[in-house]
Design an enzyme around this catalytic site. Structure first.
Site, PDB file in Angstrom:
ATOM      1  N   ARG A  43      19.669  65.210 -14.787  1.00 31.38           N
ATOM      2  CA  ARG A  43      20.430  64.644 -13.674  1.00 31.38           C
ATOM      3  C   ARG A  43      21.517  63.675 -14.141  1.00 31.38           C
ATOM      4  O   ARG A  43      22.507  63.469 -13.469  1.00 31.38           O
ATOM      5  CB  ARG A  43      19.466  63.928 -12.719  1.00 31.38           C
ATOM      6  CG  ARG A  43      20.089  63.527 -11.400  1.00 31.38           C
ATOM      7  CD  ARG A  43      19.071  62.902 -10.467  1.00 31.38           C
ATOM      8  NE  ARG A  43      18.554  61.674 -11.000  1.00 31.38           N
ATOM      9  CZ  ARG A  43      17.267  61.368 -11.141  1.00 31.38           C
ATOM     10  NH1 ARG A  43      16.325  62.218 -10.779  1.00 31.38           N
ATOM     11  NH2 ARG A  43      16.895  60.214 -11.639  1.00 31.38           N
ATOM     12  N   TYR A  91      41.244  63.720   4.747  1.00 29.22           N
ATOM     13  CA  TYR A  91      40.502  64.985   4.853  1.00 29.22           C
ATOM     14  C   TYR A  91      39.420  64.852   5.944  1.00 29.22           C
ATOM     15  O   TYR A  91      38.636  63.883   5.930  1.00 29.22           O
ATOM     16  CB  TYR A  91      39.872  65.244   3.480  1.00 29.22           C
ATOM     17  CG  TYR A  91      39.033  66.478   3.350  1.00 29.22           C
ATOM     18  CD1 TYR A  91      39.577  67.752   3.492  1.00 29.22           C
ATOM     19  CD2 TYR A  91      37.678  66.382   3.050  1.00 29.22           C
ATOM     20  CE1 TYR A  91      38.794  68.876   3.333  1.00 29.22           C
ATOM     21  CE2 TYR A  91      36.892  67.508   2.891  1.00 29.22           C
ATOM     22  CZ  TYR A  91      37.456  68.757   3.040  1.00 29.22           C
ATOM     23  OH  TYR A  91      36.680  69.872   2.892  1.00 29.22           O
ATOM     24  N   ASP A 126      41.732  59.741  -2.731  1.00 28.40           N
ATOM     25  CA  ASP A 126      41.494  61.180  -2.893  1.00 28.40           C
ATOM     26  C   ASP A 126      42.807  61.780  -3.404  1.00 28.40           C
ATOM     27  O   ASP A 126      43.799  61.839  -2.687  1.00 28.40           O
ATOM     28  CB  ASP A 126      41.090  61.774  -1.533  1.00 28.40           C
ATOM     29  CG  ASP A 126      40.724  63.245  -1.621  1.00 28.40           C
ATOM     30  OD1 ASP A 126      41.254  63.933  -2.514  1.00 28.40           O
ATOM     31  OD2 ASP A 126      39.933  63.711  -0.779  1.00 28.40           O
ATOM     32  N   LYS A 180      39.067  72.476  -6.156  1.00 25.79           N
ATOM     33  CA  LYS A 180      40.403  73.015  -5.902  1.00 25.79           C
ATOM     34  C   LYS A 180      41.109  73.373  -7.221  1.00 25.79           C
ATOM     35  O   LYS A 180      40.797  74.378  -7.810  1.00 25.79           O
ATOM     36  CB  LYS A 180      41.197  72.010  -5.066  1.00 25.79           C
ATOM     37  CG  LYS A 180      40.435  71.521  -3.801  1.00 25.79           C
ATOM     38  CD  LYS A 180      40.383  72.584  -2.729  1.00 25.79           C
ATOM     39  CE  LYS A 180      39.422  72.283  -1.581  1.00 25.79           C
ATOM     40  NZ  LYS A 180      39.578  71.017  -0.898  1.00 25.79           N
TER      41      LYS A 180
HETATM   42  C1  PLP Z   1      38.519  70.271  -0.203  1.00 24.56           C
HETATM   43  C2  PLP Z   1      38.779  68.827  -0.196  1.00 24.56           C
HETATM   44  C3  PLP Z   1      37.744  67.912  -0.296  1.00 24.56           C
HETATM   45  C4  PLP Z   1      36.305  68.330  -0.363  1.00 24.56           C
HETATM   46  O1  PLP Z   1      36.036  69.106  -1.477  1.00 24.56           O
HETATM   47  P1  PLP Z   1      34.775  70.110  -1.448  1.00 24.56           P
HETATM   48  O2  PLP Z   1      34.591  70.437  -2.870  1.00 24.56           O
HETATM   49  O3  PLP Z   1      35.176  71.258  -0.589  1.00 24.56           O
HETATM   50  O4  PLP Z   1      33.633  69.357  -0.877  1.00 24.56           O
HETATM   51  C5  PLP Z   1      38.042  66.574  -0.296  1.00 24.56           C
HETATM   52  N1  PLP Z   1      39.303  66.151  -0.189  1.00 24.56           N
HETATM   53  C6  PLP Z   1      40.340  67.005  -0.095  1.00 24.56           C
HETATM   54  C7  PLP Z   1      41.715  66.480   0.022  1.00 24.56           C
HETATM   55  C8  PLP Z   1      40.110  68.368  -0.082  1.00 24.56           C
HETATM   56  O5  PLP Z   1      41.121  69.210   0.060  1.00 24.56           O
END
Ligand code: PLP
Length: 391
Positions: A57, A110, A182, A207
């Protein structure tokens, strides 16, 4: 070392793995110690926060490879990996709040991050206020004695406003408030949150880092000062990422610079073409000179990814459906950052609380993939022709 070189070399240790270029995928929970003395040594190392392999972990050499590489690209102290991008947002927020705390979050954030705050944090007595992403140094007026966190996302992944990150962070820093951002859109290649005053940089690695639409992964990188609370909450929550997904993340990272450049170029080409269509109210893409966020983007960013928004003038539902449903190369899907092009209708007006999204026509988002841009343009051109032919 420049970023493209770091993306290739950082976190790789072939000498530890019989010369293999990539780290092996360690499937491990138990890590055995050779002796009581070795066990004790590990116990002390772990308490001293020395990087090592203690328990599945807490990370393995597979995990360390990606953590090290992201730390190098972010210019941070340490990085932790989470099972999704949303988990990264949640762990980061939880690390810096307590009962009675107040957090400020961008109104362009988001959607699931917004819900984490308004539904989950709320249950534990943490109050959230949303701020206009264009607030800049005016964020000062929204801070309270109980404010612990300012959470930024720039540009927002539906509406693409660019924030004055240094101005917001300077105000927060003067008051001892933690800032987190983010940074999924730009990745650490095109925007460096920590160099612009942010304390904690968050990445939905699902992403662009993974880049092939085949794994869920998140990353949080902290400055030296922000690391102790982040480390502790991360360990307390047990939000570790699985070894195969981490492997795919480090594999994707190696080609991120070349992929991202192509996403950027194709995205701008598509956005410029779309902006010229008479059915379009406006294109939401900070790299276009006409965009209201362009000056800030130029000042702070070194590139753009392939994701942008399109606001249409009001049009009938059948016409919009004909446009979307007939597309051959743009998949209708939510995630982005993979090699393939995507389109998705969006509803920013449903998420806003501090500001109003004033447009009435349909809004959609395009992710420019790695296909030949001429093929993508032809597909879009056929789509706009269908939009015109339908009532
Ligand atoms: C997709 C996304 C997330 C979340 O990511 P996941 O891996 O799908 O949980 C968070 N912030 C932004 C800007 C995103 O596009």
């Amino acid at each position: 070392m420049r970023d493209d070189t770091k993306a290739v070399h950082a976190g790789r240790h072939p000498e530890r793995f019989e010369g293999a270029v990539n780290p092996p995928v360690f499937h491990a929970s138990t890590i055995l110690a050779e002796s009581l003395a070795a066990w004790e040594r590990k116990r002390l190392d772990r308490a001293a926060d020395a990087p090592g392999t203690y328990y599945g972990r807490l990370g393995t050499p597979t995990t360390r490879a990606l953590e090290e590489a992201l730390t190098a690209l972010e210019g941070g102290h340490r990085t932790v990996l989470t099972p999704s991008g949303l988990a990264a947002c949640g762990v980061a927020l939880l690390a810096f709040v307590e009962q009675g705390a107040h957090v400020l979050i961008s109104d362009s954030v988001y959607g699931p991050t917004r819900h984490f705050a308004t539904r989950f944090l709320k249950r534990f007595g943490v109050e959230t206020t949303f701020y206009d992403p264009l607030v800049g140094a005016g964020v000062d007026a929204l801070l309270r004695p109980s404010t612990r966190v300012v959470f930024l996302e720039s540009p927002g992944s539906l509406t693409f406003e660019i924030q004055d990150v240094p101005a917001i962070c300077e105000v927060a820093r003067r008051r001892g408030i933690t800032t987190m951002m983010d940074n999924t859109w730009a990745t650490p290649l095109y925007f460096k949150p920590l160099a612009h005053g942010v304390d904690v940089s968050i990445q939905a690695a699902t992403k662009y880092v993974v880049g092939h639409s085949d794994a869920m992964l998140g990353a949080i990188t902290a400055t030296r000062e922000a690391w102790p609370p982040l480390r502790s909450t991360y360990h307390e929550l047990g939000q570790c990422a699985g070894p195969d997904d981490v492997y795919l993340g480090q594999r994707g990272l190696r080609t991120l610079p070349v992929r991202l450049k192509r996403h950027w170029e194709t995205g701008v080409r598509l956005a410029e073409w779309v902006a010229r269509q008479p059915e379009v109210e406006r294109v939401l893409h900070p790299a276009l000179p006409a965009d209201p966020g362009h000056a800030l983007w130029k000042r702070d960013f070194t590139g753009a990814s392939g994701l942008f928004g399109v606001q249409l003038k009001p049009v009938g539902e059948p016409a919009f459906a004909a446009f979307v449903d007939g597309l051959e190369l743009f998949g209708l899907g939510a995630s982005w950052g993979g090699y393939e092009s995507l389109i998705m209708p969006t509803h920013p007006e449903e998420l806003r609380t501090a500001t109003k999204w004033q447009y009435r026509g349909p809004c959609f988002r395009i992710h420019a993939g790695l296909e030949d841009p001429d093929d993508l343009l032809a597909d879009l051109a056929a789509g706009f022709a269908r939009l015109r032919e339908n009532p």
